[in-house]
Design a protein around this motif. Structure first.
Motif, PDB file in Angstrom:
ATOM      1  N   ASP A 102       5.300   4.048   3.822  1.00 33.49           N
ATOM      2  CA  ASP A 102       6.493   4.405   3.051  1.00 33.49           C
ATOM      3  C   ASP A 102       6.494   5.880   2.643  1.00 33.49           C
ATOM      4  O   ASP A 102       7.566   6.460   2.428  1.00 33.49           O
ATOM      5  N   TYR A 103       5.310   6.469   2.479  1.00 34.15           N
ATOM      6  CA  TYR A 103       5.241   7.894   2.152  1.00 34.15           C
ATOM      7  C   TYR A 103       6.013   8.711   3.174  1.00 34.15           C
ATOM      8  O   TYR A 103       6.805   9.603   2.811  1.00 34.15           O
ATOM      9  N   TRP A 104       5.815   8.412   4.442  1.00 37.08           N
ATOM     10  CA  TRP A 104       6.473   9.194   5.496  1.00 37.08           C
ATOM     11  C   TRP A 104       7.960   8.877   5.574  1.00 37.08           C
ATOM     12  O   TRP A 104       8.773   9.775   5.850  1.00 37.08           O
ATOM     13  N   ILE A 105       8.332   7.627   5.319  1.00 33.56           N
ATOM     14  CA  ILE A 105       9.760   7.306   5.282  1.00 33.56           C
ATOM     15  C   ILE A 105      10.434   8.072   4.156  1.00 33.56           C
ATOM     16  O   ILE A 105      11.528   8.655   4.330  1.00 33.56           O
ATOM     17  N   ASP A 106       9.803   8.103   2.993  1.00 36.81           N
ATOM     18  CA  ASP A 106      10.379   8.815   1.855  1.00 36.81           C
ATOM     19  C   ASP A 106      10.556  10.295   2.158  1.00 36.81           C
ATOM     20  O   ASP A 106      11.597  10.887   1.818  1.00 36.81           O
ATOM     21  N   ARG A 107       9.551  10.911   2.779  1.00 40.50           N
ATOM     22  CA  ARG A 107       9.656  12.339   3.117  1.00 40.50           C
ATOM     23  C   ARG A 107      10.805  12.589   4.086  1.00 40.50           C
ATOM     24  O   ARG A 107      11.570  13.536   3.937  1.00 40.50           O
ATOM     25  N   VAL A 108      10.937  11.723   5.079  1.00 38.94           N
ATOM     26  CA  VAL A 108      12.000  11.887   6.072  1.00 38.94           C
ATOM     27  C   VAL A 108      13.376  11.722   5.438  1.00 38.94           C
ATOM     28  O   VAL A 108      14.322  12.462   5.763  1.00 38.94           O
ATOM     29  N   GLU A 121       4.458   8.892  -4.159  1.00 38.62           N
ATOM     30  CA  GLU A 121       3.231   9.377  -4.794  1.00 38.62           C
ATOM     31  C   GLU A 121       1.976   9.015  -4.006  1.00 38.62           C
ATOM     32  O   GLU A 121       0.864   9.195  -4.488  1.00 38.62           O
ATOM     33  N   ALA A 122       2.146   8.509  -2.782  1.00 34.84           N
ATOM     34  CA  ALA A 122       0.991   8.051  -2.005  1.00 34.84           C
ATOM     35  C   ALA A 122       0.262   9.180  -1.295  1.00 34.84           C
ATOM     36  O   ALA A 122      -0.796   8.963  -0.708  1.00 34.84           O
ATOM     37  N   GLY A 123       0.818  10.391  -1.341  1.00 34.01           N
ATOM     38  CA  GLY A 123       0.194  11.550  -0.710  1.00 34.01           C
ATOM     39  C   GLY A 123       0.383  12.777  -1.569  1.00 34.01           C
ATOM     40  O   GLY A 123       0.681  12.669  -2.765  1.00 34.01           O
ATOM     41  N   PRO A 124       0.219  13.963  -0.986  1.00 27.03           N
ATOM     42  CA  PRO A 124       0.385  15.191  -1.758  1.00 27.03           C
ATOM     43  C   PRO A 124       1.766  15.270  -2.409  1.00 27.03           C
ATOM     44  O   PRO A 124       2.757  14.813  -1.840  1.00 27.03           O
ATOM     45  N   ASP A 125       1.821  15.834  -3.617  1.00 23.53           N
ATOM     46  CA  ASP A 125       3.135  15.957  -4.253  1.00 23.53           C
ATOM     47  C   ASP A 125       3.916  17.068  -3.569  1.00 23.53           C
ATOM     48  O   ASP A 125       3.377  17.941  -2.897  1.00 23.53           O
ATOM     49  N   THR A 176       0.826  -1.220   0.000  1.00 25.42           N
ATOM     50  CA  THR A 176       0.000   0.000   0.000  1.00 25.42           C
ATOM     51  C   THR A 176       0.851   1.257   0.000  1.00 25.42           C
ATOM     52  O   THR A 176       0.384   2.314  -0.435  1.00 25.42           O
ATOM     53  N   GLU A 177       2.071   1.175   0.527  1.00 26.54           N
ATOM     54  CA  GLU A 177       3.038   2.281   0.562  1.00 26.54           C
ATOM     55  C   GLU A 177       2.563   3.482   1.384  1.00 26.54           C
ATOM     56  O   GLU A 177       3.130   4.567   1.280  1.00 26.54           O
ATOM     57  N   ARG A 178       1.552   3.299   2.235  1.00 21.60           N
ATOM     58  CA  ARG A 178       1.091   4.419   3.060  1.00 21.60           C
ATOM     59  C   ARG A 178       2.146   4.846   4.073  1.00 21.60           C
ATOM     60  O   ARG A 178       2.407   6.036   4.242  1.00 21.60           O
TER      61      ARG A 178
END
Length: 325
Positions: free
Chosen positions: A174-180, A307-311, A170-172
Motif C-alpha cells: 500500500d505504501y507504493w500505491i499511496d505514493r503513486v 507511514e510504512a516507509g520514508p516520510d 502490513t501495508e507494505r
C-alpha cells in the motif's frame, strides 16, 4: 461435502483461504481467538470456533467441532505450533502449514524446494518472537511437517514470499500505491528484485496442495512474472491512470534525506526468487498481474501505507539533491 478448518481466518491469507474453499464447495470452520471482527459472522457455510491455537486442548476442541477433511494453518509462528497441530490433526485428510520463502537459508537465484538449504533454528530462536528469527522459525516448522509426514501424517507446507492484495494489514504494498496516487515523482532505490505473491494465488495454492500435494513436501508459491520495484510503480500508475515519474536513487542520494534503501517497503538488495514449478506441476496457475494489480489498487484504503516507509519530507530532500546533479 468436504470440510475445511482454517486456523486463523479473519485477517489476510486466512480470509482469502476461507473464500477459496467456500468457492470450491467446502463447508468451512475458522478457528481464532475472537480478538478481531469476524468478516464471516453472517456468512452461510462458515462456522467459528473461538480459542487460542497455542492451547492444545483448544486445538482438539476445534478438531471435534469442525471434523475437518482439510486443515489450513495460517498462524503457526513457532515450531511448537506446527508439532502440536500435526499431532492433533494427524488423522485429517490433509494438514497444510503456511511457511515462508524466508525459511530459505542461502541467497541463491532461484530458491528451490528440497535443494536450497533452509535456515538452522536454535532452541532460543524457536521460542523468540522477533522478526530476526522469523525465517529460522518457519524453517523449523517445515522440518516439523517433514517429521509428521514420516509418521504417516499427510502434512505439507506452502512457502510464499511477501504477499500482497486486498486486506493486507502490513501495508507494505500500500505504501507504493499511496505514493503513486498522491505524488507525480516517486523515489525508488536502485536494484531491487523481489518475488511477490498475490494473496488470492496463495489461497488457491493452499487448496491445490491440500487436495493434490505430496506428504512431507513443500511448495513455493509466487507471481508468474517478477517486476522490479520501478516496474511495480509503473504498473500501479497505469492501473490508477496516473502519470508518475520514477526517480531512481542510490545510497549516496538517499542519505541526503537521512534514509537508506532498506527503509523502502519491498526493497531487497539481493534478488529473492522462488522456483514455482513444483506447485505448477499440480495444476496451479498464477493470476495475471493485470488482474492482481487492479484488485489491489481497487481495495486500497485511502492513506493506507503512507507511514510504512520514508516520510515525504525526507523524499523531497532527496529529490532536491538529485535536481542539482
Amino acid at each position: 461435502m468436504d470440510t475445511a478448518l482454517i486456523v486463523g481466518g479473519t485477517r489476510f491469507i486466512g480470509r482469502h483461504a476461507v473464500e477459496e474453499f467456500l468457492d470450491a464447495g467446502y463447508e468451512v470452520t475458522i478457528f481464532t481467538r475472537g480478538n478481531r471482527e469476524n468478516p464471516f459472522a453472517d456468512r452461510e457455510g462458515v462456522e467459528h470456533v473461538e480459542g487460542d491455537r497455542t492451547n492444545d486442548s483448544a486445538l482438539a476442541l476445534a478438531r471435534e467441532r469442525a471434523d475437518p477433511d482439510v486443515v489450513i494453518d495460517c498462524v503457526a509462528y513457532h515450531p511448537r505450533d506446527v508439532r502440536a497441530a500435526t499431532e492433533v490433526f494427524a488423522d485429517c485428510g490433509a494438514y497444510v502449514y503456511v511457511s515462508s520463502g524466508a525459511a530459505y537459508g542461502r541467497e541463491v537465484v532461484p530458491k528451490r524446494e528440497g535443494e536450497t538449504p533452509l535456515h538452522d533454528c536454535t532452541p532460543e530462536q524457536a521460542a523468540d518472537d522477533s522478526m530476526d528469527t522469523y525465517g529460522p522459525r518457519k524453517a523449523e516448522g517445515d522440518r516439523a511437517v517433514l517429521a509428521a509426514a514420516e509418521r504417516g501424517v499427510r502434512a505439507t507446507s506452502v512457502r510464499p514470499p511477501v504477499v500482497y492484495g486486498p486486506h493486507d494489514y502490513t501495508e507494505r504494498f500500500d505504501y507504493w500505491i499511496d505514493r503513486v496516487l498522491n505524488h507525480d515523482r516517486v523515489i525508488v532505490p536502485y536494484t531491487s528484485l523481489r518475488h511477490l505473491a498475490y494473496v488470492g494465488d496463495v489461497a488457491s495454492a493452499l487448496r491445490t496442495v491440500a487436495e493434490a500435494g505430496e506428504a512431507g513436501a513443500a511448495y513455493n508459491v509466487g507471481d508468474h512474472t517478477l517486476p522490479t520495484l520501478p516496474e511495480w510503480v509503473d504498473l500501479l500508475a497505469a492501473e490508477a491512470g496516473r502519470e508518475v515519474e520514477v526517480v531512481r536513487a542510490g545510497p549516496r542520494e538517499l542519505s541526503a534525506g537521512g534514509v537508506e534503501p532498506a527503509d523502502f517497503p519491498l526493497y531487497r538488495g539481493y534478488p529473492h526468487v522462488l522456483d514455482t514449478h513444483r506447485l505448477e506441476a499440480l495444476g496451479w496457475e498464477a493470476t495475471p498481474l493485470a488482474e492482481t494489480v487492479a484488485a489491489t489498487v481497487e481495495a486500497h484504503p485511502d492513506g493506507a501505507g503512507r507511514e510504512a516507509g520514508p516520510d515525504r519530507e525526507a523524499e523531497e530532500r532527496v529529490l532536491g539533491v538529485l535536481e542539482t546533479f
